[in-house]
Enzyme design. Structure first.
Site, PDB file in Angstrom:
ATOM      1  N   HIS A   1       0.816  -1.220   0.000  1.00  0.00           N
ATOM      2  CA  HIS A   1       0.000   0.000   0.000  1.00  0.00           C
ATOM      3  C   HIS A   1       0.849   1.270   0.000  1.00  0.00           C
ATOM      4  O   HIS A   1       0.611   2.193  -0.783  1.00  0.00           O
ATOM      5  CB  HIS A   1      -0.885   0.021   1.253  1.00  0.00           C
ATOM      6  CG  HIS A   1      -1.649  -1.241   1.507  1.00  0.00           C
ATOM      7  ND1 HIS A   1      -2.797  -1.599   0.826  1.00  0.00           N
ATOM      8  CD2 HIS A   1      -1.426  -2.246   2.393  1.00  0.00           C
ATOM      9  CE1 HIS A   1      -3.249  -2.757   1.284  1.00  0.00           C
ATOM     10  NE2 HIS A   1      -2.444  -3.179   2.222  1.00  0.00           N
TER      11      HIS A   1
HETATM   12  O1  RIB Z   1      -4.481  -0.284   5.238  1.00  0.00           O
HETATM   13  C1  RIB Z   1      -3.124  -0.296   4.871  1.00  0.00           C
HETATM   14  C2  RIB Z   1      -2.394   0.778   5.600  1.00  0.00           C
HETATM   15  O2  RIB Z   1      -2.473   0.553   7.015  1.00  0.00           O
HETATM   16  C3  RIB Z   1      -0.891   0.780   5.289  1.00  0.00           C
HETATM   17  O3  RIB Z   1      -0.407   2.084   5.420  1.00  0.00           O
HETATM   18  C4  RIB Z   1      -0.321  -0.099   6.348  1.00  0.00           C
HETATM   19  O4  RIB Z   1       1.049   0.179   6.611  1.00  0.00           O
HETATM   20  C5  RIB Z   1      -1.169   0.299   7.526  1.00  0.00           C
HETATM   21  O5  RIB Z   1      -0.620   1.504   8.077  1.00  0.00           O
END
Ligand code: RIB
Ligand code: CA
Length: 321
Positions: free
Chosen positions: A249
């Site tokens: 992500h």
């Molecule tokens: O939902 C994914 C996000 O939440 C990413 O940034 C992961 O590192 C967590 O922080």
């Protein structure tokens, strides 16, 4: 001219990959990295940022500052089932053949000043010509809005990894983790008036970093660090997400600053649910081709990505590093 950014992160595993990509991309000038409670508590997140910089061995180390230890209102949550108890997939406990820690605590200390003060100083010194990149809960950014709304309103852009639209989340049926962890902070940030570009699960879950790709480069250098920190998350992903590998992500969000053409966007008005046992952290927007609820857009939302082109960029900049 490299684009100056503040990188605010709850360093966990995909955050560490984002730091690697940002530090290895000449298009980006990382002015500072700030830690926020989220995946893991803020002290671990701060230590993980410092360890990640040790692994990268950059020519110039940005200052690292400790930020909010808890959300504005809600009780803290964490995601250690995804990122491991140390937030780096158990890398703190790894040892070399001689028994010495592979990734020891960094000798470089964090900045004395709190994250909020470091962020606001960077904004003021650059007269707003800086991009805030938030890949964790938005607590630090919201505190900056509360402390100096004009400064935040002057920034070039706020780039956020978070939210999910018209599909289940990854921490509840309604919500994505970063927004869920601090929905009150998210509501403040989405109402602050600065240009916001949002990378929700809708786009970040279109890309999988496979175990094979990691193992191909896992024998030395930064590729070994990536292999060592991602094993735990790969196991989690195999059970609950994509059996071939893990979502990245935060690294995908950083890639926007390297190559905006990787993504397709839609402007929309994003609102945040801050209460409700079921709905807290929900991000709402009318993303239909003919939106009926046409409130003034407050964000540009990334909804498509050229996944193979991103993975080639990540392999070139980080895994081969
Ligand atoms: O939902 C994914 C996000 O939440 C990413 O940034 C992961 O590192 C967590 O922080
Ligand atoms: Ca994160």
């Amino acid at each position: 001219m490299a684009r100056p950014i503040v990188l605010d992160t709850d360093t966990g595993v995909d955050d560490a990959l984002a730091i690697c990509l940002a530090m290895r991309s000449h298009e980006i000038d990382v002015a500072c990295i700030t830690a926020v409670s989220g995946n893991i508590d803020v002290d671990y997140a701060t230590a993980n940022i410092l360890r990640t910089l040790d692994a990268i061995e950059p020519n110039r180390r940005p200052p690292v500052a400790r930020g909010a230890g808890r959300p504005l209102v809600r009780e803290p949550v964490c995601a250690d089932e995804v990122h491991g108890g140390d937030g780096l997939g158990g890398a703190h406990a790894l040892t070399d053949d001689d028994g010495r820690p592979t990734y020891p605590p960094s000798d470089v200390p964090p900045a004395q000043d709190a994250a909020q003060d470091v962020i606001l100083r960077e904004i003021r010194e650059r007269d707003g010509d800086i991009t805030l990149v938030a890949v964790g809960p938005l607590t630090n950014i919201a505190r900056c809005v509360q402390a100096d709304p004009a400064a935040i309103g002057s920034v070039r852009e706020i780039v956020v990894m978070g939210g999910v639209f018209d599909r289940p989340g990854n921490v509840s049926i309604c919500a994505e983790f970063n927004i869920y962890a601090d929905p009150h902070a998210a509501a403040i940030v989405f109402d602050c008036g600065a240009p916001i570009t949002l990378f929700p699960l809708n786009v970040t879950e279109q890309v999988t970093l496979t175990r094979d790709a990691v193992n191909r480069h896992g024998n030395d250098g930064l590729g070994r660090f990536v292999r060592d920190i991602t094993g735990h998350t790969m196991e989690f992903a195999a059970q609950y997400e994509d059996a071939q590998g893990m979502y990245v992500h935060d690294a995908l969000t950083i890639a926007y600053l390297v190559d905006e053409g990787l993504f397709g966007f839609r402007d929309a008005c994003v609102t945040i649910e801050t209460s409700g046992d079921i709905s807290a952290g929900l991000t709402a927007a009318d993303l239909r081709d003919r939106p009926r609820f046409k409130d003034t857009p407050n964000a540009r939302i990334a909804l498509s990505v050229d996944a193979p082109r991103f993975l080639a960029l990540f392999e070139d900049r980080v895994l081969r590093g």
